[in-house]
Write a protein that holds these residues in place. Structure first.
Motif, short mmCIF file in Angstrom:
data_model
loop_
_atom_site.label_atom_id
_atom_site.label_comp_id
_atom_site.label_asym_id
_atom_site.label_seq_id
_atom_site.Cartn_x
_atom_site.Cartn_y
_atom_site.Cartn_z
N GLN A 131 0.83 -1.21 0.00
CA GLN A 131 0.00 0.00 0.00
C GLN A 131 0.87 1.26 0.00
OE1 GLN A 131 -3.73 0.17 0.14
NE2 GLN A 131 -2.91 2.06 -0.75
N GLU A 132 1.93 1.24 0.76
CA GLU A 132 2.83 2.40 0.83
C GLU A 132 3.46 2.68 -0.54
OE1 GLU A 132 6.52 3.97 3.65
OE2 GLU A 132 6.18 1.82 3.41
N ILE A 133 3.96 1.64 -1.19
CA ILE A 133 4.57 1.81 -2.52
C ILE A 133 3.53 2.31 -3.51
CG2 ILE A 133 5.71 0.61 -4.42
CD1 ILE A 133 6.76 -1.40 -2.29
N THR A 134 2.33 1.74 -3.45
CA THR A 134 1.24 2.15 -4.35
C THR A 134 0.95 3.63 -4.20
OG1 THR A 134 0.26 -0.06 -4.28
CG2 THR A 134 -1.18 1.76 -4.94
N ASP A 135 0.81 4.10 -2.97
CA ASP A 135 0.51 5.52 -2.74
C ASP A 135 1.65 6.42 -3.21
OD1 ASP A 135 -2.09 5.38 -1.64
OD2 ASP A 135 -1.29 4.73 0.28
N ALA A 148 0.48 -11.86 -6.21
CA ALA A 148 -0.02 -11.12 -7.38
C ALA A 148 -1.43 -10.61 -7.13
CB ALA A 148 0.02 -12.02 -8.61
N ARG A 149 -2.27 -11.45 -6.54
CA ARG A 149 -3.65 -11.02 -6.23
C ARG A 149 -3.66 -9.87 -5.22
NH1 ARG A 149 -5.07 -17.05 -6.75
NH2 ARG A 149 -6.64 -17.10 -8.42
N LEU A 150 -2.81 -9.98 -4.20
CA LEU A 150 -2.73 -8.93 -3.19
C LEU A 150 -2.31 -7.61 -3.82
CD1 LEU A 150 -2.64 -8.08 -0.11
CD2 LEU A 150 -0.21 -8.65 -0.22
N GLU A 151 -1.26 -7.64 -4.62
CA GLU A 151 -0.77 -6.43 -5.27
C GLU A 151 -1.83 -5.85 -6.20
OE1 GLU A 151 4.02 -7.45 -5.45
OE2 GLU A 151 2.70 -8.14 -7.06
N ALA A 152 -2.51 -6.70 -6.96
CA ALA A 152 -3.53 -6.22 -7.90
C ALA A 152 -4.71 -5.59 -7.16
CB ALA A 152 -4.01 -7.36 -8.79
N GLN A 153 -5.16 -6.22 -6.07
CA GLN A 153 -6.29 -5.67 -5.34
C GLN A 153 -5.96 -4.29 -4.76
OE1 GLN A 153 -7.91 -8.43 -2.49
NE2 GLN A 153 -8.15 -10.06 -4.00
N ILE A 154 -4.77 -4.16 -4.20
CA ILE A 154 -4.38 -2.87 -3.64
C ILE A 154 -4.22 -1.84 -4.76
CG2 ILE A 154 -2.50 -1.64 -2.49
CD1 ILE A 154 -2.09 -4.16 -0.77
N ALA A 155 -3.64 -2.26 -5.88
CA ALA A 155 -3.42 -1.34 -7.00
C ALA A 155 -4.74 -0.83 -7.56
CB ALA A 155 -2.62 -2.05 -8.10
N GLU A 194 -7.84 -0.89 -6.21
CA GLU A 194 -8.62 -0.15 -5.22
C GLU A 194 -8.09 1.27 -5.07
OE1 GLU A 194 -9.69 1.84 -1.72
OE2 GLU A 194 -7.66 1.01 -1.95
N THR A 195 -6.76 1.41 -5.01
CA THR A 195 -6.19 2.72 -4.77
C THR A 195 -6.30 3.61 -6.00
OG1 THR A 195 -4.62 1.62 -3.26
CG2 THR A 195 -4.17 3.91 -3.83
N LEU A 196 -6.06 3.05 -7.17
CA LEU A 196 -6.20 3.84 -8.39
C LEU A 196 -7.61 4.37 -8.55
CD1 LEU A 196 -4.14 1.64 -10.90
CD2 LEU A 196 -3.63 4.03 -10.32
N LEU A 197 -8.60 3.52 -8.37
CA LEU A 197 -9.99 3.94 -8.56
C LEU A 197 -10.45 4.92 -7.49
CD1 LEU A 197 -11.64 0.57 -9.69
CD2 LEU A 197 -10.74 2.42 -11.09
N ARG A 198 -9.91 4.77 -6.29
CA ARG A 198 -10.31 5.67 -5.20
C ARG A 198 -9.64 7.04 -5.34
NH1 ARG A 198 -7.31 6.04 -0.74
NH2 ARG A 198 -6.57 3.86 -0.95
#
Length: 402
Positions: free
Chosen positions: A119-123, A356-363, A365-369
């Motif tokens: 999540q931190e890297i995604t943000d 991969a699923r964890l990374e995709a779900q976080i990616a 969710e965060t992009l759309l939000r």
């Protein structure tokens, strides 16, 4: 016997843009087709779900390149191939031994513990994009996210991530001409030298990371060879990012070109887990499973497959088989009982699938939000796909605005 397909079948730009209509036409003629790929080999393409899934777990189809020496240079290139000695390219009992060692780093608890860091890297990546109002979602987001995660998990510096991407592309593309062979040899030597240095450093100064654990398994427990350490780390670096890069890229393109589905996911974010599975089925990140080699004369769907043949299981074709999925060419994020084979099946099922699923779900969710007005920055027809000579199904770039 069906007519043999030419090698160019998997290289044309038209096929790369839309392999699914071609697979559909082939499936109407039968589930198995001979193909001249790699050129000069006896090879077969499996394009349906039922027989493809069975083939993925058939012990008569070997993954060990040492059992097919005459094809070894054609598949891996000349010299000392860095990817030849790992769990993907092995059969039991070696596969069992190597997978057991690697699985220690991918337990459910270990994977879930990575969530805050992902999540931190995604943000951080989205923060870097927002000021511009536009981005290449592949180069600016989908690639650096998983490559950073896998580098930190292995314990290698992320500073060289662009080089890793170039090496990875070369190593997973069959060397079918002189230029590809040269790029592959250079990438092979570079990856071998890179991990050789990292292994030597960890041997001298161990850390709490995957490289140190593999070195200890080699030096203290004698559970694997030096070549297996090198090859396994290379495999993990490549597989640890390629799948997620293209899951994010292909999935986001599918959403952005299906506005009704995008609106539904924004309205009902609880659908995200099923949406991820639908992205994997609809246009998954791996086009074809790794080469398999028949160790005996056999049949697949009534088609004779002589001993010594290569078998290509088309994961992308299986995901669009109407015999396995209702209305398979429709993107439906509410789809249930989604039994796709995007991560393979059987003993070689992707060990990193939970990550991969964890990374995709976080990616997603965060992009759309955080980017509520995310949209394509070019017509869909201008988006280019990688050539399908490699096993990967992915975009070259994904221009977006927000």
């Amino acid at each position: 016997m069906p007519e043999k397909l030419p090698a160019e079948f998997v290289f044309s730009p038209e096929f790369s843009r839309d392999p699914h209509s071609t697979y559909s036409a082939l499936r109407d003629r039968g589930p198995v087709h001979p193909i001249d790929f790699p050129p000069g080999t006896d090879a077969f393409l499996v394009v349906d779900y039922e027989h493809g899934r069975k083939a993925l777990n058939d012990p008569r189809l070997s993954m060990n390149p040492a059992r097919w020496p005459e094809l070894f240079p054609m598949i891996f290139g000349q010299g000392n191939p860095v990817l030849a000695h790992n769990m993907l390219n092995s059969d039991p009992p070696d596969h069992t031994r190597l997978r057991r060692l690697v699985s220690r780093a991918f337990t459910p608890r270990r994977t879930e513990s990575l969530r805050p860091r992902v999540q931190e890297i995604t943000d951080e990546l989205i923060d870097a994009m927002t000021a511009r109002g536009h981005a290449d979602l592949l180069g600016d987001f989908a690639f650096p996210l998983p490559i950073t995660v896998i580098c930190e998990l292995l314990g290698v510096p992320v500073d060289d991530r662009d080089a890793f991407g170039d090496w990875s592309t070369s190593l997973i593309t069959p060397p079918l001409d002189e230029e590809q062979a040269r790029h592959r040899a250079e990438a092979n030597d570079a990856m071998r030298a890179y991990f050789g240095r990292i292994i030597a450093e960890r041997r001298a100064r161990p850390r709490d990371d995957m490289v140190s654990a593999m070195v200890a398994a080699r030096d203290e427990e004698d559970l694997l060879s030096e070549e297996e350490v090198l090859s396994t780390l290379t495999l993990l670096l490549i597989a640890g990012h390629e799948t997620t890069v293209n899951l994010i890229g292909n999935g986001m393109l599918a959403l952005l070109t299906h506005p009704g589905q995008l609106a539904l996911l924004r309205e009902r974010p609880g659908l995200l887990p099923s949406a991820i599975e639908e992205f994997l089925r609809y246009d998954g990140p791996v086009e074809r499973a790794s080469f398999r080699f028949s160790t005996d004369d056999m049949e697949i769907a009534g088609v004779p497959v002589p001993k010594g043949s290569l078998v290509h299981v088309c994961l992308g074709a299986a995901g669009r088989d109407p015999g396995a999925f209702d209305d398979p060419d429709t993107l439906d994020i509410t789809r249930t009982d989604n039994r796709h084979v995007a991560f393979g099946h059987g003993i070689h099922f992707c060990l990193g699938a939970p990550l991969a699923r964890l990374e995709a779900q976080i990616a997603f969710e965060t992009l759309l939000r955080r980017l509520p007005d995310l949209a394509l920055a070019c017509p869909p027809g201008e988006i280019a796909w990688h050539r399908n000579g490699s096993l990967i199904r992915g975009l070259r770039a994904l221009p977006v605005r927000f």
